[in-house]
Write a protein that holds these residues in place. Structure first.
Motif, PDB file in Angstrom:
ATOM      1  N   GLY A  39       0.902  -1.293   0.067  1.00  0.00           N
ATOM      2  CA  GLY A  39      -0.062   0.051  -0.113  1.00  0.00           C
ATOM      3  C   GLY A  39       0.885   1.125  -0.112  1.00  0.00           C
ATOM      4  O   GLY A  39       0.621   2.272  -0.804  1.00  0.00           O
ATOM      5  N   GLY A  40       1.984   0.978   0.724  1.00  0.00           N
ATOM      6  CA  GLY A  40       3.182   2.212   0.757  1.00  0.00           C
ATOM      7  C   GLY A  40       3.429   2.548  -0.571  1.00  0.00           C
ATOM      8  O   GLY A  40       3.565   3.598  -1.085  1.00  0.00           O
ATOM      9  N   PHE A  41       3.936   1.465  -1.101  1.00  0.00           N
ATOM     10  CA  PHE A  41       4.333   1.745  -2.515  1.00  0.00           C
ATOM     11  C   PHE A  41       3.576   2.026  -3.403  1.00  0.00           C
ATOM     12  O   PHE A  41       3.967   2.876  -4.359  1.00  0.00           O
ATOM     13  CB  PHE A  41       5.086   0.168  -2.820  1.00  0.00           C
ATOM     14  CG  PHE A  41       5.295   0.123  -4.492  1.00  0.00           C
ATOM     15  CD1 PHE A  41       6.152   0.890  -5.076  1.00  0.00           C
ATOM     16  CD2 PHE A  41       4.498  -0.645  -5.347  1.00  0.00           C
ATOM     17  CE1 PHE A  41       6.342   0.981  -6.537  1.00  0.00           C
ATOM     18  CE2 PHE A  41       4.712  -0.901  -6.642  1.00  0.00           C
ATOM     19  CZ  PHE A  41       5.843  -0.071  -7.179  1.00  0.00           C
ATOM     20  N   MET A  42       2.412   1.812  -3.387  1.00  0.00           N
ATOM     21  CA  MET A  42       1.124   2.205  -4.456  1.00  0.00           C
ATOM     22  C   MET A  42       0.976   3.611  -4.304  1.00  0.00           C
ATOM     23  O   MET A  42       0.296   4.206  -5.166  1.00  0.00           O
ATOM     24  CB  MET A  42      -0.075   1.323  -4.099  1.00  0.00           C
ATOM     25  CG  MET A  42       0.234  -0.143  -4.823  1.00  0.00           C
ATOM     26  SD  MET A  42      -1.183  -1.268  -4.759  1.00  0.00           S
ATOM     27  CE  MET A  42      -2.067  -0.543  -6.099  1.00  0.00           C
ATOM     28  N   THR A  43       1.341   4.201  -3.108  1.00  0.00           N
ATOM     29  CA  THR A  43       1.131   5.707  -2.982  1.00  0.00           C
ATOM     30  C   THR A  43       2.159   6.430  -4.090  1.00  0.00           C
ATOM     31  O   THR A  43       1.803   7.765  -4.344  1.00  0.00           O
ATOM     32  CB  THR A  43       1.315   6.315  -1.794  1.00  0.00           C
ATOM     33  OG1 THR A  43       2.872   5.794  -1.264  1.00  0.00           O
ATOM     34  CG2 THR A  43       0.577   5.657  -0.592  1.00  0.00           C
ATOM     35  N   THR A  44       3.137   5.710  -4.585  1.00  0.00           N
ATOM     36  CA  THR A  44       3.938   6.542  -5.531  1.00  0.00           C
ATOM     37  C   THR A  44       3.810   6.167  -6.755  1.00  0.00           C
ATOM     38  O   THR A  44       4.077   6.741  -7.835  1.00  0.00           O
ATOM     39  CB  THR A  44       5.592   5.845  -5.168  1.00  0.00           C
ATOM     40  OG1 THR A  44       5.309   4.371  -5.486  1.00  0.00           O
ATOM     41  CG2 THR A  44       6.128   6.204  -3.614  1.00  0.00           C
ATOM     42  N   THR A  46      -0.168   5.400  -7.441  1.00  0.00           N
ATOM     43  CA  THR A  46      -1.068   5.587  -7.957  1.00  0.00           C
ATOM     44  C   THR A  46      -1.835   7.008  -7.272  1.00  0.00           C
ATOM     45  O   THR A  46      -0.901   7.846  -6.671  1.00  0.00           O
ATOM     46  CB  THR A  46      -2.265   4.530  -7.376  1.00  0.00           C
ATOM     47  OG1 THR A  46      -2.127   4.520  -6.112  1.00  0.00           O
ATOM     48  CG2 THR A  46      -1.800   3.291  -7.702  1.00  0.00           C
ATOM     49  N   ASN A  47      -3.002   7.358  -7.214  1.00  0.00           N
ATOM     50  CA  ASN A  47      -3.549   8.504  -6.533  1.00  0.00           C
ATOM     51  C   ASN A  47      -3.709   8.190  -4.773  1.00  0.00           C
ATOM     52  O   ASN A  47      -4.484   9.347  -4.317  1.00  0.00           O
ATOM     53  CB  ASN A  47      -4.781   8.949  -7.089  1.00  0.00           C
ATOM     54  CG  ASN A  47      -5.990   8.000  -7.185  1.00  0.00           C
ATOM     55  OD1 ASN A  47      -5.814   7.020  -6.808  1.00  0.00           O
ATOM     56  ND2 ASN A  47      -7.206   8.336  -7.606  1.00  0.00           N
ATOM     57  N   LEU A  48      -3.156   7.042  -4.598  1.00  0.00           N
ATOM     58  CA  LEU A  48      -3.478   6.665  -3.127  1.00  0.00           C
ATOM     59  C   LEU A  48      -2.467   7.838  -2.513  1.00  0.00           C
ATOM     60  O   LEU A  48      -1.156   7.929  -2.935  1.00  0.00           O
ATOM     61  CB  LEU A  48      -3.215   5.318  -2.710  1.00  0.00           C
ATOM     62  CG  LEU A  48      -3.899   4.307  -3.378  1.00  0.00           C
ATOM     63  CD1 LEU A  48      -3.568   3.032  -2.879  1.00  0.00           C
ATOM     64  CD2 LEU A  48      -5.558   4.455  -2.775  1.00  0.00           C
ATOM     65  N   THR A  49      -2.924   8.344  -1.264  1.00  0.00           N
ATOM     66  CA  THR A  49      -1.757   8.967  -0.521  1.00  0.00           C
ATOM     67  C   THR A  49      -1.334   8.098   0.686  1.00  0.00           C
ATOM     68  O   THR A  49      -2.054   7.144   1.228  1.00  0.00           O
ATOM     69  CB  THR A  49      -2.388  10.303   0.098  1.00  0.00           C
ATOM     70  OG1 THR A  49      -3.561   9.886   1.067  1.00  0.00           O
ATOM     71  CG2 THR A  49      -2.941  11.014  -0.918  1.00  0.00           C
ATOM     72  N   VAL A  50      -0.107   8.509   1.578  1.00  0.00           N
ATOM     73  CA  VAL A  50       0.322   7.994   2.566  1.00  0.00           C
ATOM     74  C   VAL A  50      -0.665   7.748   3.676  1.00  0.00           C
ATOM     75  O   VAL A  50      -1.099   6.932   4.260  1.00  0.00           O
ATOM     76  CB  VAL A  50       1.567   8.424   2.758  1.00  0.00           C
ATOM     77  CG1 VAL A  50       2.371   7.906   4.208  1.00  0.00           C
ATOM     78  CG2 VAL A  50       2.723   8.115   1.861  1.00  0.00           C
ATOM     79  N   ILE A  51      -1.131   9.319   3.940  1.00  0.00           N
ATOM     80  CA  ILE A  51      -2.084   9.331   5.026  1.00  0.00           C
ATOM     81  C   ILE A  51      -3.427   8.494   4.844  1.00  0.00           C
ATOM     82  O   ILE A  51      -3.827   8.281   5.764  1.00  0.00           O
ATOM     83  CB  ILE A  51      -2.398  11.007   4.991  1.00  0.00           C
ATOM     84  CG1 ILE A  51      -1.176  11.876   5.505  1.00  0.00           C
ATOM     85  CG2 ILE A  51      -3.454  11.179   6.090  1.00  0.00           C
ATOM     86  CD1 ILE A  51      -0.692  11.394   6.540  1.00  0.00           C
ATOM     87  N   GLY A  52      -3.818   8.578   3.455  1.00  0.00           N
ATOM     88  CA  GLY A  52      -4.995   8.013   3.298  1.00  0.00           C
ATOM     89  C   GLY A  52      -4.877   6.496   3.863  1.00  0.00           C
ATOM     90  O   GLY A  52      -5.897   5.625   4.309  1.00  0.00           O
ATOM     91  N   VAL A  53      -3.610   5.624   3.165  1.00  0.00           N
ATOM     92  CA  VAL A  53      -3.540   4.380   3.374  1.00  0.00           C
ATOM     93  C   VAL A  53      -3.388   4.003   4.967  1.00  0.00           C
ATOM     94  O   VAL A  53      -4.037   3.168   5.382  1.00  0.00           O
ATOM     95  CB  VAL A  53      -2.196   3.876   2.542  1.00  0.00           C
ATOM     96  CG1 VAL A  53      -2.066   2.427   3.001  1.00  0.00           C
ATOM     97  CG2 VAL A  53      -2.581   4.079   1.089  1.00  0.00           C
TER      98      VAL A  53
END
Length: 201
Positions: A39-44, A46-53
């Motif tokens: 999930g952390g990697f996918m913040t780099t 996709t449009n996911l954010t670290v805070i959101g994950v």
């Protein structure tokens, strides 16, 4: 397993992370280390954010913990005592042993719930004795949230920092988990030996 997790996160985003982590709490064999670092990697990418994950994974952890706490409430010490009265002679466990264990958890359970959030497998299962001992739900919720927030934030941030090398973190987390499992197994064996010895005396 990893491809399935990726597919869930890509398809459902934050809700997928929440559901995966909630399931991981109820069924510990599902690896939270993979979900969180991925999930952390996918913040780099996709449009996911670290805070959101971090936020949604923590909500998922708390939801799973509440379910297990509820299971503990259903089992409770009295029901466990009745089971021990009927079958405890096989393992030489008495109702007094159950009462002593419950008294210990009531005394030290506050810190146990918090610190066990950093231990694989136990991280999830500790919610059951918390429910059995009728630990104050508000306190349980607070300590569970704090412990899981620290654990989740650490792994998600690591996953975001290492990027495509996130799998190397999972490798080291596997080593950590295996060391913990072996240590717990040895402690369990030691406890059983001491318990049986005390019973003979």
């Amino acid at each position: 397993m990893e491809n399935w997790i990726i597919e869930i996160i890509e398809k459902f985003g934050y809700i997928g992370i929440l559901l995966l982590i909630a399931l991981e709490n109820i069924f510990p064999p599902i690896p939270s280390e993979v979900i969180l670092t991925l999930g952390g990697f996918m913040t780099t990418t996709t449009n996911l954010t670290v805070i959101g994950v971090i936020t949604f994974s923590t909500i998922g952890s708390v939801v799973g913990a509440i379910i297990l706490y509820g299971i503990g409430l259903l089992i409770d010490v009295n029901r466990m005592g009745k089971i021990v009265d009927k079958w405890g002679h096989i393992l030489k466990i008495t109702r007094k042993d159950i009462d002593n264990a419950n008294a210990w958890f009531s005394k030290y359970g506050v810190w146990t719930v918090f610190f066990c959030r950093f231990i694989p497998l136990i991280r999830s299962l500790i919610s059951i004795p918390a429910g059995m001992s009728r630990m104050n739900f508000g306190l349980f919720l607070l300590l569970t949230t704090l412990g899981t927030l620290i654990w989740n934030a650490t792994l998600v941030k690591i996953g975001a920092v290492v990027g495509e090398s996130w799998e190397s973190i999972v490798y080291y987390m596997d080593i950590y988990s295996n060391v913990v499992y072996i240590s717990l197994a040895l402690l369990l064996i030691l406890f059983i030996v001491m318990f049986m010895k005390r019973k003979r005396d």
